[in-house]
Design a protein around this motif. Structure first.
Motif, short mmCIF file in Angstrom:
data_model
loop_
_atom_site.label_atom_id
_atom_site.label_comp_id
_atom_site.label_asym_id
_atom_site.label_seq_id
_atom_site.Cartn_x
_atom_site.Cartn_y
_atom_site.Cartn_z
N GLY A 146 0.81 -1.21 0.00
CA GLY A 146 0.00 0.00 0.00
C GLY A 146 0.84 1.26 0.00
O GLY A 146 0.56 2.21 -0.72
N PHE A 147 1.91 1.24 0.81
CA PHE A 147 2.82 2.38 0.83
C PHE A 147 3.51 2.57 -0.52
O PHE A 147 3.61 3.67 -1.05
N ALA A 148 4.02 1.45 -1.07
CA ALA A 148 4.79 1.52 -2.32
C ALA A 148 3.92 1.98 -3.48
O ALA A 148 4.25 2.92 -4.21
N VAL A 149 2.78 1.30 -3.67
CA VAL A 149 1.88 1.64 -4.76
C VAL A 149 1.24 3.00 -4.50
O VAL A 149 1.08 3.81 -5.41
N GLY A 150 0.89 3.23 -3.23
CA GLY A 150 0.19 4.45 -2.89
C GLY A 150 0.98 5.71 -3.18
O GLY A 150 0.42 6.71 -3.62
N SER A 151 2.29 5.67 -2.92
CA SER A 151 3.09 6.87 -3.14
C SER A 151 3.03 7.32 -4.60
O SER A 151 3.01 8.52 -4.88
#
Length: 407
Positions: A146-151
């Protein structure tokens, strides 16, 4: 047997997808607060309060969520939780002022609060104890994805449209996942009864037994200070990279994929390590994780090169993840199965106060020190050291079976 295994994989995969989107929703404000603060004219203190609004209800609703999952089962409660946080996310894009935004973030936090306990209960319903750490690590790794894709997703949507459209799109995706989760988790047989005849205990007695267990408070304290460290970084690093290091929004979003990408691998690796080498010895992985993360946060804060700073951040993130997964596995393996939801909710409820305090704490430190991020990062390093000190007091159980509590 094969169909049972496939069903486990489908369920954990669906929960993983929901938590990926949940963490994108959860952290979207950390990036969106940059254009929001410009539009609403917010100070560092006010930005911290808006970010913390999510964690206030996230903390307060944990215990209620744990009780609801133990009482009604994971299917209905989890799918409802995803719907609630998605509606809160959509509302975040429709607000007219800072107060409305804080209220919308609070609604999002209330929905997401149910998921940690609900996910743990779903795992205990479908996996053997010897497989729980790996299953939980898959679910927890959704945070890193979520962090990786979200950024990238968040910065791209904001750059192409606006922060309001970004929140709306994320909310719609979450509502679709809520419906899919409810359908996929439909029981194929009578649901497992968490407490057999003669074993049913009141929620009051169950919580009472947990409160009397010293391990409950030690795990809570470890996760409380871990949350201060983790969310202190997540909440303020986007502003640090843009305002102090001079990165563009898109450049910052691209670089920000690196730490959680490695974090995804670390969650899976730690799950395997916990099942294989640290069974009932989770304290040692917590100690290792806290010391290493403290060292590399310090190095990140003093790095002159942006690539080097992100390299140090990535390493610290890996070891913070080791602490997080160890905490949840400790709960699943050291507490009775019929209290996993309540125990997770109780511990997470208290520990998430660290998440609530952290953005405001760092915001206050920055305001008081003239935006001195070095001092702010030193506070986080100190909290990581405290985590190690607390973990050393955990009881060593060296391979014994978990003791089932009675109430």
């Amino acid at each position: 047997m094969l169909s049972s295994i496939k069903r486990r994989h489908i369920i954990i995969g669906m929960l993983f997808a929901c938590w990926v989107v949940g963490f994108i929703d959860k952290t979207a404000i950390n990036i969106a607060i940059i254009p929001i603060s410009e539009e609403f004219g917010l100070s560092s203190d006010h930005q911290g309060m808006i970010i913390s609004a999510f964690f206030l209800t996230y903390s307060m609703t944990q215990l209620i969520g744990g009780y609801l999952v133990d009482r009604f089962g994971s299917r209905r409660v989890l799918s409802s939780a995803v719907a609630i946080w998605s509606l809160g996310t959509m509302a975040s894009g429709a607000v007219a002022n800072a107060i409305g935004l804080a209220a919308a973030r609070a609604a999002t936090g209330a929905g997401e609060a149910v998921f940690p306990a609900g996910g743990s209960v779903a795992i205990t319903e479908h996996f053997e104890k010897s497989q729980m750490a790996r299953a939980k690590s898959v679910l927890q790794s959704g945070a890193s994805v979520g962090f990786a894709v979200g950024s990238i997703v968040i910065t791209a949507l904001i750059a192409a449209h606006s922060w309001r459209m970004m929140f709306f799109v994320l909310g719609v995706v979450g509502l679709v996942l809520s419906a899919a989760l409810y359908i996929i988790m439909k029981p194929i047989s009578a649901p497992r009864v968490a407490m057999g005849a003669g074993q049913k205990i009141s929620e009051k007695k169950r919580v009472g037994a947990l409160l009397k267990n010293s391990l409950t408070w030690k795990i809570t304290a470890v996760y409380f200070f871990t949350n201060i460290v983790f969310w202190g970084l997540q909440s303020w690093l986007p502003s640090y990279w843009v305002k102090v290091k001079g990165m563009s929004m898109v450049e910052m979003g691209a670089y920000s994929m690196i730490p959680p990408a490695l974090g995804f691998v670390s969650f899976l690796t730690c799950g395997w390590l916990l099942d294989r080498f640290f069974h009932q010895k989770e304290k040692y992985l917590i100690c290792i994780g806290s010391v290493v993360s403290a060292v590399f946060i310090y190095l990140m804060a003093n790095a002159q090169s942006i690539p080097l700073a992100f390299a140090y951040l990535s390493i610290s993130n890996v070891f913070l993840n080791a602490i997080s997964i160890s905490v949840f596995v400790s709960i699943m393996k050291h507490f009775p199965q019929n209290s996993v939801g309540t125990a997770t909710g109780l511990i997470n409820s208290l520990a998430q106060l660290g998440s609530f305090i952290s953005p405001m704490l760092i915001g206050a430190v920055l305001s008081a020190t003239g935006q001195n991020y070095g001092i702010a990062f030193s506070v986080l390093v100190g909290c990581a050291v405290i985590v190690c000190a607390i973990a050393t007091t955990f009881p060593a159980i060296h391979g014994k079976k978990p003791v089932e509590q009675t109430a």
